[in-house]
Design an enzyme around this catalytic site. Structure first.
Site, short mmCIF file in Angstrom:
data_model
loop_
_atom_site.label_atom_id
_atom_site.label_comp_id
_atom_site.label_asym_id
_atom_site.label_seq_id
_atom_site.Cartn_x
_atom_site.Cartn_y
_atom_site.Cartn_z
N TYR A 71 57.68 29.37 35.20
CA TYR A 71 57.73 29.79 36.60
C TYR A 71 59.18 29.73 37.09
CZ TYR A 71 55.91 30.43 41.34
OH TYR A 71 55.61 30.93 42.59
N SER A 183 40.70 35.90 43.83
CA SER A 183 41.68 34.82 43.82
C SER A 183 42.00 34.40 45.25
CB SER A 183 42.97 35.28 43.14
OG SER A 183 43.60 36.31 43.90
N GLY A 184 42.80 33.36 45.40
CA GLY A 184 43.18 32.92 46.74
C GLY A 184 43.94 33.99 47.49
N ASP A 206 34.46 41.56 34.93
CA ASP A 206 33.02 41.73 34.71
C ASP A 206 32.39 40.36 34.45
OD1 ASP A 206 30.62 42.95 34.50
OD2 ASP A 206 31.00 43.88 32.55
N GLY A 277 51.96 38.54 39.94
CA GLY A 277 51.45 37.57 38.98
C GLY A 277 51.12 38.27 37.67
N GLY A 278 50.83 37.47 36.66
CA GLY A 278 50.48 38.02 35.35
C GLY A 278 49.53 37.11 34.62
#
Length: 284
Positions: A71, A183-184, A206, A277-278
């Site tokens: 990060y 997600s958040g 899925d 993101g990833g």
């Protein structure tokens, strides 16, 4: 999102010294391997410092990426009991339990959050920080919002706001497509978009029919206009549905890889794809 709750004892006063627990790492790597809980002695207050008792500290994917060393914002290492360690966590809310003689803007009982990501590790029971490292939570918020919500407001909702405001001039009726919709950040995007009249197409991984049905209803209650499985992105039915909607001006990607590529194909000409993101750890 999981809330860290592995500490077994509160702050302990031993003679005149204060002790606390913290989740720390001495080297980067997989969190399950390098993270451990230690007990540490808190330093004495200086004039411009405060003692914060943490009330809630979430575990975000970026926190785990930071521990892995991947990060951009790196952990802050310091010497504790002769060992160089960093405390995990970048977000949370705490209550002030003591203030230094030179502190004027904070008082015992105030709720505070880190001013910026990486200011100090939040996965601890208590910590000593400089008054410039935290921001006071408005008193009126405490009457309407619980600590768990306040403790997770700094990262995800602000990211969602910037994604909706910084890249495309969206107007009511415009469409946005996003992956990682549960997600958040994704949930915050849904709610903020609905508040400004922007419509959302929400892609999720899925899962079994019953589980998917529950998630779809949950996201629709937040304000989602469309919810779609990632496996349906290439279907003729979905392509027809998208064409009938009009222009999709903005795509939001937090996954990467094949899902991001499939989603991008549904953006209109001249649209913008914003990647923040990833999670798949695959290139876009």
């Amino acid at each position: 999102m999981r809330i860290l709750n592995s500490f077994r004892t509160p702050l302990v006063q031993f003679r005149r010294n204060l002790w606390a627990q913290a989740a720390v790492y001495s080297e980067t790597g997989d969190a399950s391997s390098v993270l451990r809980v230690i007990q540490r002695e808190l330093p004495e207050l200086t004039n411009d410092e405060i003692v914060v008792k943490m009330l809630a500290a979430p575990v975000n994917p970026s926190d785990l990426n930071q521990i892995e060393g991947t990060y951009p914002v790196k952990g802050r290492f310091s010497i504790v009991a002769g060992e160089r360690v960093a405390v995990g966590g970048n977000e949370g809310v705490g209550v002030v339990t003591a203030v230094g003689n030179g502190v004027c803007d904070f008082a015992v009982g105030d709720w505070v959050v880190p001013r910026r990501a990486g200011e100090f590790g939040t996965w601890c029971t208590h910590t000593v920080v400089g008054q410039e490292q935290v921001t006071k939570v408005p008193l009126e918020w405490r009457h309407n919002v619980d600590a768990l919500t306040v403790g997770s407001m700094k990262v995800n909702p602000s990211t969602a706001y910037r994604l909706l405001r910084d890249y495309v001039d969206l107007v009511p009726g415009d469409w946005v497509i996003q992956n990682g919709a549960n997600s958040g950040v994704g949930r915050a995007v849904i709610q903020m978009a609905r508040a400004i009249g922007v419509r959302t197409i929400n892609v999720v991984r899925d899962r079994p029919p019953e589980e998917y049905g529950l998630l779809e209803r949950e996201l629709r209650l937040l304000g989602a206009d469309l919810v779609v499985r990632d496996t349906e992105l290439s279907s003729d039915t979905f392509k027809t549905q998208i064409r009938a909607l009009g222009a999709v001006k903005l795509g939001l990607n937090c996954v990467g890889g094949r899902m991001a590529l499939s989603m991008t194909k549904h953006l209109s000409a001249g649209a913008t794809l914003a990647s923040y993101g990833g999670m798949s750890r695959q290139p876009v």
